[in-house]
Design a protein around this motif. Structure first.
Motif, PDB file in Angstrom:
ATOM      1  N   HIS A 179       0.847  -1.195   0.000  1.00 54.26           N
ATOM      2  CA  HIS A 179       0.000   0.000   0.000  1.00 54.26           C
ATOM      3  C   HIS A 179       0.888   1.253   0.000  1.00 54.26           C
ATOM      4  O   HIS A 179       1.722   1.423   0.900  1.00 54.26           O
ATOM      5  CB  HIS A 179      -0.918   0.034   1.223  1.00 54.26           C
ATOM      6  CG  HIS A 179      -1.999  -1.008   1.182  1.00 54.26           C
ATOM      7  ND1 HIS A 179      -1.763  -2.324   1.500  1.00 54.26           N
ATOM      8  CD2 HIS A 179      -3.313  -0.913   0.847  1.00 54.26           C
ATOM      9  CE1 HIS A 179      -2.888  -3.006   1.377  1.00 54.26           C
ATOM     10  NE2 HIS A 179      -3.843  -2.186   0.980  1.00 54.26           N
ATOM     11  N   ILE A 180       0.703   2.093  -0.987  1.00 52.84           N
ATOM     12  CA  ILE A 180       1.485   3.336  -1.057  1.00 52.84           C
ATOM     13  C   ILE A 180       1.170   4.216   0.147  1.00 52.84           C
ATOM     14  O   ILE A 180       2.056   4.677   0.858  1.00 52.84           O
ATOM     15  CB  ILE A 180       1.192   4.069  -2.377  1.00 52.84           C
ATOM     16  CG1 ILE A 180       1.629   3.202  -3.562  1.00 52.84           C
ATOM     17  CG2 ILE A 180       1.901   5.421  -2.417  1.00 52.84           C
ATOM     18  CD1 ILE A 180       1.261   3.781  -4.903  1.00 52.84           C
ATOM     19  N   HIS A 181      -0.116   4.486   0.364  1.00 57.94           N
ATOM     20  CA  HIS A 181      -0.550   5.157   1.597  1.00 57.94           C
ATOM     21  C   HIS A 181      -0.987   4.052   2.547  1.00 57.94           C
ATOM     22  O   HIS A 181      -1.932   3.320   2.264  1.00 57.94           O
ATOM     23  CB  HIS A 181      -1.699   6.118   1.326  1.00 57.94           C
ATOM     24  CG  HIS A 181      -2.148   6.883   2.536  1.00 57.94           C
ATOM     25  ND1 HIS A 181      -1.340   7.789   3.189  1.00 57.94           N
ATOM     26  CD2 HIS A 181      -3.304   6.855   3.234  1.00 57.94           C
ATOM     27  CE1 HIS A 181      -1.986   8.293   4.219  1.00 57.94           C
ATOM     28  NE2 HIS A 181      -3.179   7.739   4.271  1.00 57.94           N
ATOM     29  N   PRO A 182      -0.307   3.847   3.675  1.00 61.98           N
ATOM     30  CA  PRO A 182      -0.525   2.657   4.508  1.00 61.98           C
ATOM     31  C   PRO A 182      -1.986   2.475   4.902  1.00 61.98           C
ATOM     32  O   PRO A 182      -2.703   3.443   5.186  1.00 61.98           O
ATOM     33  CB  PRO A 182       0.349   2.925   5.738  1.00 61.98           C
ATOM     34  CG  PRO A 182       1.345   3.938   5.303  1.00 61.98           C
ATOM     35  CD  PRO A 182       0.677   4.777   4.268  1.00 61.98           C
ATOM     36  N   LYS A 183      -2.418   1.248   4.901  1.00 58.73           N
ATOM     37  CA  LYS A 183      -3.787   0.947   5.311  1.00 58.73           C
ATOM     38  C   LYS A 183      -3.999   1.289   6.775  1.00 58.73           C
ATOM     39  O   LYS A 183      -5.102   1.648   7.193  1.00 58.73           O
ATOM     40  CB  LYS A 183      -4.068  -0.539   5.059  1.00 58.73           C
ATOM     41  CG  LYS A 183      -5.542  -0.888   5.065  1.00 58.73           C
ATOM     42  CD  LYS A 183      -5.777  -2.303   4.610  1.00 58.73           C
ATOM     43  CE  LYS A 183      -7.267  -2.610   4.577  1.00 58.73           C
ATOM     44  NZ  LYS A 183      -7.538  -3.999   4.132  1.00 58.73           N
ATOM     45  N   ALA A 184      -2.942   1.200   7.574  1.00 56.21           N
ATOM     46  CA  ALA A 184      -3.041   1.552   8.997  1.00 56.21           C
ATOM     47  C   ALA A 184      -3.319   3.034   9.198  1.00 56.21           C
ATOM     48  O   ALA A 184      -3.753   3.442  10.272  1.00 56.21           O
ATOM     49  CB  ALA A 184      -1.753   1.155   9.721  1.00 56.21           C
ATOM     50  N   ARG A 185      -3.042   3.844   8.170  1.00 60.19           N
ATOM     51  CA  ARG A 185      -3.293   5.288   8.262  1.00 60.19           C
ATOM     52  C   ARG A 185      -4.443   5.723   7.366  1.00 60.19           C
ATOM     53  O   ARG A 185      -4.528   6.887   6.960  1.00 60.19           O
ATOM     54  CB  ARG A 185      -2.029   6.058   7.891  1.00 60.19           C
ATOM     55  CG  ARG A 185      -0.861   5.778   8.813  1.00 60.19           C
ATOM     56  CD  ARG A 185       0.280   6.745   8.575  1.00 60.19           C
ATOM     57  NE  ARG A 185       1.384   6.507   9.466  1.00 60.19           N
ATOM     58  CZ  ARG A 185       2.457   7.288   9.555  1.00 60.19           C
ATOM     59  NH1 ARG A 185       2.545   8.357   8.781  1.00 60.19           N
ATOM     60  NH2 ARG A 185       3.437   7.016  10.390  1.00 60.19           N
TER      61      ARG A 185
END
Length: 444
Positions: free
Chosen positions: A225-231
């Motif tokens: 994920h380029i933009h983290p799923k955690a964020r």
């Protein structure tokens, strides 16, 4: 900026200039009713004794920021041709900064905390899966509903201090397929981005079967994920790339801008290849009709204009692009006068939190907050003026206050944060209303 004026019974009158407001206050004919937006109250006049002109409030709804403009319309008719010329005289400009994404992140954090309580050895709370009754037809997520509620709230506030007779809204619709692929046409609209592919095979071809972070090939690649799923990152194909195991482990839950801070060239390349995010466009598409129906429910005539018409007006009149000036150009406009004005920036900050602790990065409490929000007559978010007469911080400070149980407050001024100001030096200017205010002067 024009000064709002109300009569002695708090009915709205025509706004006046700053010079006239100073004269009315100096002669004792008016009182300061509110500081931001600055409003005066006349003590010797009622609305029946005044002549009102038609005012229009124009709205340019956005995902993160919405523009509002209060204009006085002056329509003139050409005696020879009979053509009507619409001239908009700008009185005030506003930019309303929403907190929709903050609400979304807060709800995500709350959901994770509740899930943890169900899996840990704690007091059990049964999940609420299909027993929710609020998701009827036309239901919007809280982060989207907030945009509508905040805009309507400021429409009502401005109506209370200005005799508005018309409303105007830019009714824009974003084409998601066109945003992702400008050359799309015909039957391709009926096919998704993954037509004919599986996700992994599509990513292998898109990223040339190599790691996006180190360009290594001929090794097992993982979906990243380029933009983290955690964020808050999504599983859209535009947010997925390929990475080798060491790079994926090294990046972990970092955002790509943080992970590639020392390699801006590669960062730009990945962001360009991944395509633009569409959540802002989706938020506007989801709320545009509901906002329009809510504006019609006010009982005022509502005019609409397309985004293309707004851009055409702005280009034809050589007006810079800002959210507030976009609102000025909504609808049919032939000429615009006095648009070089300061903009009142309104940021939705919320009305506090029920959370009584501050957490560290592991989720454990690192500090406890007072249960009493009102300390010595002040609460966090109030606008205060502090005149310190002794000590190391002698001087005058104006800004938003953050209260403490000890009575030693912090004041956020335009110059910065001032800590340790005693409540004895503070004077209340304006109560907290869930918004932060600042004035921006653009250099055109």
């Amino acid at each position: 900026m024009a000064v709002f004026v109300i009569d002695r019974r708090q009915a709205p009158l025509m706004p006046c200039s700053e010079k006239r407001a100073r004269l009315l206050l100096a002669r004792g004919r008016a009182r300061v009713h509110r500081l931001i937006p600055f409003t005066i109250r006349l003590i010797d006049r009622e609305v029946a004794q005044s002549e009102l002109q038609p005012l229009e409030l124009k709205i340019d709804p956005g995902s993160k920021t919405s523009g509002l403009a209060l204009v006085r319309n002056n329509d003139t008719v050409n005696a020879e041709t009979g053509k009507i010329t619409a001239t908009a005289h700008v009185l005030n400009l506003f930019e309303l900064i929403h907190r929709g994404f903050q609400i979304s992140h807060t709800l995500t954090a709350r959901r994770q905390m509740r899930r943890r309580r169900r899996s840990a050895n704690l007091r059990y709370r049964a999940p609420r899966f299909l027993n929710r009754k609020n998701k009827g037809e036309g239901w919007l997520a809280p982060s989207l509903q907030h945009r509508i509620d905040t805009t309507l709230s400021w429409v009502a506030r401005i109506r209370n201090v200005a005799p508005i007779t018309h409303l105007a809204q830019e009714l824009v619709r974003f084409d998601m397929q066109q945003l992702e692929n400008p050359e799309i046409a015909g039957v391709e609209y009926q096919q998704g981005e993954l037509a004919g592919y599986e996700v992994r095979e599509y990513l292998l071809e898109k990223w040339h079967r190599q790691c996006a972070y180190c360009d290594v090939s001929e090794v097992p690649l993982q979906i990243e994920h380029i933009h983290p799923k955690a964020r808050g990152g999504s599983n859209r194909v535009s947010n997925l790339t390929l990475a080798c195991a060491p790079c994926n482990l090294k990046k972990a839950a970092q955002d790509i801008t943080q992970f590639l801070a020392k390699d801006p060239k590669r960062l730009t390349k990945i962001q360009a290849q991944a395509k633009r995010p569409l959540r802002d466009a989706a938020a506007v598409n989801a709320t545009r009709w509901k906002l329009l129906n809510a504006l019609k429910a006010t009982g005022l005539p509502v005019r609409t204009g397309s985004g293309g018409l707004t851009k055409c007006n702005r280009s034809r009149l050589v007006i810079p692009k800002t959210h507030a000036l976009d609102a000025v150009c909504v609808g049919e406009v032939d000429f615009v006068e006095h648009w070089q004005k300061p903009t009142l920036v309104i940021k939705a900050t919320g009305r506090g939190s029920y959370q009584r602790t501050r957490l560290n990065r592991f989720g454990f409490p690192r500090g406890y907050l007072t249960r009493q929000k009102n300390i010595h007559g002040f609460q966090t978010g109030d606008m205060v003026k502090a005149i310190v007469t002794q000590g190391k911080k002698v001087g005058a400070y104006i800004g938003r206050v953050a209260v403490r149980a000890s009575g030693s407050f912090n004041i956020q001024t335009a110059e910065g944060l001032v800590q340790g100001i005693s409540h004895r030096y503070c004077t209340l200017i304006q109560r907290s209303d869930g918004y932060g205010y600042s004035t921006r002067i653009d250099s055109f």
